[in-house]
Design a protein around this motif. Structure first.
Motif, short mmCIF file in Angstrom:
data_model
loop_
_atom_site.label_atom_id
_atom_site.label_comp_id
_atom_site.label_asym_id
_atom_site.label_seq_id
_atom_site.Cartn_x
_atom_site.Cartn_y
_atom_site.Cartn_z
N ARG A 62 0.81 -1.21 0.00
CA ARG A 62 0.00 0.00 0.00
C ARG A 62 0.85 1.27 0.00
NH1 ARG A 62 -4.17 -2.09 4.69
NH2 ARG A 62 -4.91 -3.92 3.59
N ASN A 63 2.10 1.15 0.38
CA ASN A 63 2.98 2.31 0.41
C ASN A 63 3.73 2.50 -0.90
OD1 ASN A 63 2.30 2.83 3.13
ND2 ASN A 63 3.81 1.32 3.82
N GLN B 125 -5.95 0.58 -7.90
CA GLN B 125 -7.30 0.65 -7.34
C GLN B 125 -7.78 2.10 -7.25
OE1 GLN B 125 -7.40 -0.66 -3.30
NE2 GLN B 125 -9.61 -0.49 -3.09
N ASN B 126 -9.02 2.32 -7.66
CA ASN B 126 -9.72 3.61 -7.59
C ASN B 126 -9.25 4.65 -8.60
OD1 ASN B 126 -10.00 3.36 -3.97
ND2 ASN B 126 -11.41 2.65 -5.54
N PHE B 127 -8.14 4.42 -9.32
CA PHE B 127 -7.75 5.33 -10.38
C PHE B 127 -8.81 5.23 -11.48
CE2 PHE B 127 -4.16 5.81 -7.98
CZ PHE B 127 -3.03 6.31 -8.61
N ALA B 128 -9.29 6.38 -11.94
CA ALA B 128 -10.33 6.39 -12.96
C ALA B 128 -9.73 6.20 -14.35
CB ALA B 128 -11.11 7.70 -12.90
N ARG C 115 5.19 -3.11 -8.55
CA ARG C 115 5.35 -3.07 -7.10
C ARG C 115 4.07 -2.56 -6.43
NH1 ARG C 115 8.92 -6.34 -5.50
NH2 ARG C 115 9.10 -5.20 -3.53
N CYS C 116 3.42 -1.61 -7.09
CA CYS C 116 2.16 -1.09 -6.55
C CYS C 116 1.09 -2.18 -6.52
CB CYS C 116 1.69 0.09 -7.40
SG CYS C 116 0.00 0.64 -7.05
N GLU D 36 9.36 -7.02 -12.85
CA GLU D 36 8.56 -6.97 -11.64
C GLU D 36 9.04 -5.92 -10.65
OE1 GLU D 36 8.59 -10.75 -9.70
OE2 GLU D 36 10.74 -10.79 -9.41
N ASP D 37 10.21 -5.32 -10.90
CA ASP D 37 10.70 -4.24 -10.05
C ASP D 37 10.19 -2.87 -10.50
OD1 ASP D 37 12.14 -5.86 -8.29
OD2 ASP D 37 13.85 -5.94 -9.65
N ASN D 38 9.49 -2.84 -11.63
CA ASN D 38 8.88 -1.59 -12.08
C ASN D 38 7.87 -1.12 -11.04
OD1 ASN D 38 6.42 -0.24 -13.53
ND2 ASN D 38 8.13 0.03 -14.95
#
Length: 466
Positions: A42-43, A387-390, A77-78, A71-73
């Motif tokens: 989450r961070n 998540q939640n990005f439109a 990571r997000c 996968e380190d992009n």
């Protein structure tokens, strides 16, 4: 005596219900939550710019190619995921392996067979059933028993839990192309948040990164044991034990079965009839008989269909219960020329969008109202939307097809405009005061798209209200 028996029966039933909920996910869980996501992820979603991604590392095998996305992009990571694309040539066998993270595999192209070994389950496919006509000529060495083998085709989604041995084979005439998303942030992964593949056979070069150093050799896990103890464990001689360790095997993780692969399996029609005839719930579908695949490419399975715009097909744990273990879901979007998907956001999941055909324009906005992506997504490219990005998608002149893997088994979407959307559900006067609109303007904003849901036809074809 009777009351004691009734009490025992009640306790057994209560225990059975508890175990079923533990296995398949409690029905009381909120669909808006994703409790299995790692807190550390989450961070890592403070992203100022998203980019369309392509593989950064390629590994070639005897009968195919494996492409790895970085996968380190920061986008990976997000989302807490890792992504692989494989191309398996005809008669190519992806050697048995297992991973530290659960995964969903989407078949972009081709057909074949796949095996998923469920620990502790019986070998229910038995070849001696086929030799009953051979009048006493049956030999013990000709018999084989193995767990269920599934046939797959273009548009199928395969669910593979972490730690389960998995293999697949291309028995078609064209290459199989598959995109795999592994949820490395799933609580089932007790290791670090990197994808770790454990080979059960063969050995593989790690490949050369497009930007960076050349990789090393990955051995199969049997190579880590002494030959002497391995021979004792299998009850075989030393020479055979060395073969199991694949010390001199240079074929990679995808090998060619020169004479084809002969395994016992039902015909495609028999398998389809059997699957369609089964009812699905947490009690009737036991651990050993769980379905691991479902097709989302078939237009007849569409959840949303606009004859002039396209279709959307979703796959969640309500349709495929094994996804409750995987804690992932999938969505297939097919847009016709110049059609649009309504502006929307994912309520409870990150979305890993992979373009399977055509091209389209995609725009993404973050919580500050900043544009973090405004560009073209074309075939073979991937975009991760937190998540939640439109987001808003519009097909180009060739149409636009994509599959989205989402990090919740019951991913939910909220559209902004159109039937059943956020603005449609608000009173006109809320819109008037929110956007400083006249009543007529507010009604047009709310109702112009009429009964269109999620997919919009090109503007010149849509039925606008006066």
């Amino acid at each position: 005596m009777g009351s004691s028996s009734l009490l025992s029966f009640s306790l057994c039933l209560l225990l059975l219900c508890h175990l079923s909920q533990a296995q398949f996910g409690s029905s009381q869980e909120s669909p808006f939550q994703s409790p299995r996501r790692s807190v550390s992820s989450r961070n890592e979603c403070r992203i100022e710019r998203l980019n369309a991604l392509e593989p950064t590392r390629t590994v070639r095998s005897e009968a195919g190619v494996t492409d790895y996305f970085d996968e380190d992009n920061e986008q990976f990571r997000c989302a807490g995921v890792s992504t692989i694309r494989r191309v398996i040539e005809p008669r190519g066998l992806l050697l048995p392996s297992m991973s530290n993270a659960p995964r969903l595999v989407y078949i972009v192209q081709g057909r074949g067979i796949v095996g998923l070994v469920m620990p502790g389950c019986p070998e229910t496919f038995q070849s001696f059933q086929r030799s009953e006509r051979e009048e006493g000529e049956r030999h013990r060495w000709s018999r084989d028993e193995h767990q269920k083998v599934y046939q797959f085709q273009e548009g199928d989604v395969l669910a593979v839990p972490n730690g389960f041995a998995y293999w697949c084979y291309n028995n078609g005439e064209n290459p199989v192309v598959a995109i795999t998303v592994l949820d490395t942030s799933n609580d089932a992964n007790q290791l670090d948040r990197s994808h770790r593949q454990f080979l059960l056979a063969g050995r593989q070069e790690q490949g050369r990164q497009r930007y960076g150093r050349e990789g090393s050799i990955k051995e199969n896990i049997l190579r880590g044991f002494s030959t002497e103890l391995l021979a004792a464990a299998f009850g075989v001689n030393m020479e055979l034990a060395r073969k199991l360790q694949c010390r001199d095997d240079t074929r990679g993780e995808i090998v060619r079965a020169e004479n084809g692969l002969q395994v016992l399996r039902p015909s495609g029609m028999e398998e389809e009839e059997r699957e369609e005839g089964r009812s699905i719930n947490g009690f009737e579908e036991t651990y050993c008989s769980m379905k691991i695949k479902q097709n989302i490419g078939d237009p007849r399975r569409a959840d949303v269909f606009n004859p002039r715009g396209g279709r959307i097909t979703t796959l969640n744990s309500e349709k495929l219960p094994i996804l409750r273990f995987i804690q992932m879901s999938a969505e297939r979007v097919v847009l016709y020329r110049n059609a649009m998907v309504s502006p929307h956001w994912n309520i409870n999941a990150h979305s890993i969008m992979y373009c399977t055909g055509g091209r389209g324009r995609v725009e993404v906005a973050d919580d500050r109202g900043e544009t973090v992506f405004d560009g073209e997504l074309r075939q073979g490219q991937l975009l991760i939307v937190p998540q939640n990005f439109a987001m808003l998608e519009r097909a180009g002149s060739e149409g636009f097809q994509l599959v989205s893997i989402k990090t919740s088994d019951r991913a939910m979407v909220s559209t902004i405009v159109g039937k059943t959307s956020a603005l449609r559900g608000m009173p006109v006067e809320v819109l008037m005061n929110s956007y400083r609109l006249s009543r007529d303007e507010a009604r047009r904003v709310k109702l112009t798209r009429g009964d269109e849901v999620a997919i919009f036809t090109p503007r010149r074809e849509s039925r606008a209200e006066a």
